[in-house]
Design a protein around this motif. Structure first.
Motif, PDB file in Angstrom:
ATOM      1  N   THR A   1      -5.538   4.797   5.815  1.00  0.00           N
ATOM      2  CA  THR A   1      -4.412   5.355   6.567  1.00  0.00           C
ATOM      3  C   THR A   1      -3.424   6.062   5.647  1.00  0.00           C
ATOM      4  N   LYS A   2      -3.231   5.514   4.447  1.00  0.00           N
ATOM      5  CA  LYS A   2      -2.276   6.084   3.499  1.00  0.00           C
ATOM      6  C   LYS A   2      -2.884   7.182   2.630  1.00  0.00           C
TER       7      LYS A   2
ATOM      8  N   ARG B   1      -0.989   4.380  -5.506  1.00  0.00           N
ATOM      9  CA  ARG B   1      -1.386   5.758  -5.789  1.00  0.00           C
ATOM     10  C   ARG B   1      -2.704   5.838  -6.564  1.00  0.00           C
TER      11      ARG B   1
ATOM     12  N   ARG C   1      -5.987  -0.047   5.609  1.00  0.00           N
ATOM     13  CA  ARG C   1      -4.624   0.352   5.247  1.00  0.00           C
ATOM     14  C   ARG C   1      -4.642   1.477   4.209  1.00  0.00           C
TER      15      ARG C   1
ATOM     16  N   VAL D   1       0.815  -1.222   0.000  1.00  0.00           N
ATOM     17  CA  VAL D   1       0.000   0.000   0.000  1.00  0.00           C
ATOM     18  C   VAL D   1       0.845   1.268   0.000  1.00  0.00           C
ATOM     19  N   ASN D   2       2.099   1.184   0.424  1.00  0.00           N
ATOM     20  CA  ASN D   2       2.939   2.393   0.420  1.00  0.00           C
ATOM     21  C   ASN D   2       3.157   2.934  -0.988  1.00  0.00           C
TER      22      ASN D   2
END
Length: 693
Positions: free
Chosen positions: A652-653, A624, A649, A620-621
């Motif tokens: 949160t991002k 986009r 998740r 997930v980091n």
């Protein structure tokens, strides 16, 4: 961030999309399944799902219209399964309710959110009078050879009931464990069955008039798939090792052994007449019907094996143990059925003389004694679910093309006979000529594997088009160059057609782990939770699509359900640079393993690390691209918590995320109105994100 509420419903039609037909009109196409043919008569039975109204239909002879036998006139989420016809052709039986595509044993479902509990129930129909009888709770029915009684499973135990419902159903017998795989012997005086008891299972025989069960060669094994010899004096079955013992590597591929066993009813121990080669290809076949064990004639036992790299049929002589391969070639064999005398096998396979036949199905007939295969169908159509009918003088099957949906079809087994379509009146007034003929394409993945796909190109496109990768579920599935015979993919084919009508280029990818292209393709290295190598093919598809002259490389999206949802999430997490938006429908997202500190495999820690690397939640980091996450909370294939994990998740991002939650439905959208919500929301989202509408 924007969110779809669970009850939100998008309208669709000409006013929303500028195309030549409305999605609602296309989705009104009835889905036909469960084709069953009488062995002696020319009667055909099948089920039709007409916008959620599921009913049983009968065609009673050539050129006769389809006649509706049941009147279930609501979109109630209750599926019809296990259709069969009695040996004398007088009765039919079917099951109503449950989700028989679930990974667990079927249980009652309530996709329509009724205030009272729903059931899984047995029904019989007199095919002469049309009288319908509710026989009570039960599943997996089988007619007695005398046609007057039906044995079935209720609460994991065998019950019996008269076909005419003249008496209430009652238990036939009760044993420990969960009973399955029941089969009457030819004279109907004994019933073979399997009882599963956790890590092991036994074969048992119920003998009419006897007070005790007869156990067949019990051992520290998993015995299953009992089949009677034609004279009723012997049984064949499959034996596999029971689970247990020290845990082995989680990452290393391992052979799973199995044997064909034969025993007389008075024998103390069964004899092993064939054991699979100790190779990966010789392992338990991950295939429709698994071993496909049958004993159709006295001197031939039939089984299926992947041992030569393709799922083919073999016979073995029960006394001499001589083995003969019936089907050979680079194609798969499925939908297997037998003539009434057991001398011939009908099947479908992805082979033929027409380009692209490896992405179609055609019907072959082979003698059980061996010999030349007669290919009964060919061309650019697709034929599935064959069965012999009319005293083996004809075969009945479903046929379809890229444009025309599935219809029952009958072909006389005589020279120059032409197939006769049945039930055409069920298709209504939709102009299926408006549908696109998908084109087969192929490309190479970076590691050299050839990947096949079907491309749906919009008609009369004047500029570069946005594009979508479609990823099927399974993963042991294959998409075709036409309508699909499985309901999930029947409706996904509609979606791909409709997206193309809106102006999208759609590429439906048959990635590794899927079926149709041999053992190594279906069982690749480092796949699934052991490395997700199948994602290489999805990424390669996106890159290949971006290079096509009619595609806008900055407007490529992706969507899929189940395993396709998993790979959609992998694509968005790992390659938002290529995939600009996606719809993830009930995918697996977190494959991280939990450690059992008391006993675990020697490579557990490494396997756990790789499983996490193979999880979309890990990525997930780098995510986009906007996503639409869809899940129903009574999903018995992929836990609802999998999407909960991912959504939290992504929130949160700060990833732009929308969602559609469906209360009470399952993995297979049993309620048609929910299916419409899912398709409409998916199409609307992709159009908004990639066409900026």
């Amino acid at each position: 961030m924007r969110y779809f509420l669970p009850v939100l419903f998008f309208c669709f039609g000409h006013s929303l999309f500028a195309q030549s037909y409305a999605l609602s009109d296309l989705m009104a196409t009835p889905y036909l399944s469960g084709l069953t043919a009488a062995s002696k008569q020319s009667t055909l039975l099948f089920t039709a799902n007409q916008q959620g109204k599921r009913n049983l239909f009968m065609i009673d002879g050539p050129d006769q219209p389809a006649r509706q036998l049941t009147q279930f006139n609501e979109d109630d989420g209750l599926e019809l399964t296990s259709v069969s016809i009695s040996p004398d052709g007088e009765w039919a039986v079917f099951v109503r309710g449950g989700d028989h595509g679930a990974n667990s044993a079927a249980r009652p479902t309530n996709a329509a959110s009724y205030i009272s509990p729903q059931k899984i129930q047995l029904y019989s129909v007199n095919l002469g009078s049309g009288e319908l009888k509710n026989l009570g709770d039960g599943d997996f029915p089988q007619f007695h050879p005398g046609s007057k009684k039906i044995v079935f499973i209720n609460k994991s135990q065998p019950w019996i009931v008269p076909a005419d419902g003249s008496q209430a159903a009652k238990p036939l017998f009760q044993v420990s464990g969960s009973v399955r795989g029941m089969q009457w012997n030819p004279d109907g005086k004994a019933l073979a069955f399997t009882t599963r008891r956790g890590a092991y299972s036994f074969i048992g025989v119920y003998n009419e008039g006897q007070s005790r069960i007869q156990w067949i060669s019990p051992s520290f094994s998993r015995d299953d798939y009992a089949r009677w010899s034609p004279d009723g004096k012997q049984l064949a079955f499959i034996r596999q090792p029971a689970s247990g013992g020290a845990l082995d590597s989680l990452l290393k591929k391992k052979h799973s052994t199995w044997s064909v066993m034969v025993t007389g009813l008075d024998d103390e121990n069964a004899k092993e007449i064939w054991k699979t080669p100790a190779t990966l290809r010789g392992s338990v076949p991950s295939w429709q019907g698994a071993f496909n064990l049958n004993w159709p004639v006295q001197d031939r036992i039939v089984f299926l094996s992947y041992q030569d790299g393709w799922p083919h049929l073999y016979t073995i002589h029960p006394q001499t143990k001589s083995v003969q391969q019936l089907t050979k070639g680079k194609y798969v064999v499925e939908d297997i059925s037998y003539s009434s005398d057991g001398s011939k096998i009908a099947f479908c396979a992805n082979t033929g003389n027409t380009p692209g036949d490896n992405d179609r199905r055609h019907i072959g007939i082979v003698p059980v004694s061996g010999g030349e295969i007669r290919w009964a169908t060919s061309g650019d159509g697709i034929e599935t679910s064959p069965s012999f009918t009319s005293n083996d003088q004809s075969i009945a099957y479903f046929s379809n093309t890229a444009q025309r949906p599935l219809l029952p079809t009958v072909l006389k087994l005589e020279p120059n006979a032409k197939p006769a379509l049945q039930g055409k009146e069920l298709l209504g007034n939709f102009d299926y000529n408006k549908l696109i003929t998908p084109k087969q394409v192929s490309f190479k993945s970076p590691d050299g594997i050839t990947v096949y796909a079907q491309m749906f190109a919009p008609q009369n496109a004047s500029s570069k088009s946005p594009a979508i990768i479609y990823v099927h579920g399974g993963p042991r599935r294959q998409m075709y160059l036409g309508w699909h015979n499985m309901d999930y993919y029947f409706y996904d084919y509609q979606t791909n057609q409709y997206l193309a009508s809106l102006g999208f280029v759609v590429l439906s990818v048959n990635y590794r782990m899927g079926t149709g292209y041999g053992y190594e393709f279906q069982h690749p290295d480092n796949a699934g939770m052991n490395g997700a190598s199948e994602y290489i093919d999805v990424l390669a598809a996106g890159k290949w699509l971006a290079k096509q002259p009619g595609v806008d490389p900055k407007a490529i999206g992706i969507y899929g359900g189940s395993y396709g949802g998993y790979l959609t999430a992998m694509a968005l997490g790992r390659n938002s640079d290529i995939f600009k938006a996606g719809v993830d429908i009930h995918g697996v997202h977190n494959r991280k393993k939990k450690l059992n500190e008391e006993e675990y495999a020697p490579d557990f820690n490494e396997a756990a690390r790789i499983a996490w690397e193979s999880s979309p939640s890990k990525w997930v980091n780098g995510w986009r691209s906007p996503a639409l996450i869809i899940h129903a909370d009574d999903d018995q294939n992929v836990a609802f918590s999998q999407s909960l994990d991912l959504v939290n998740r992504l929130k949160t991002k700060g990833v732009p995320t929308e969602y559609l939650v469906i209360p009470d439905d399952t993995h297979h959208w049993l309620l048609f109105s929910n299916l419409v919500k899912v398709k409409t929301a998916s199409i609307r989202f992709l159009q908004q994100q990639l066409m900026k509408k």
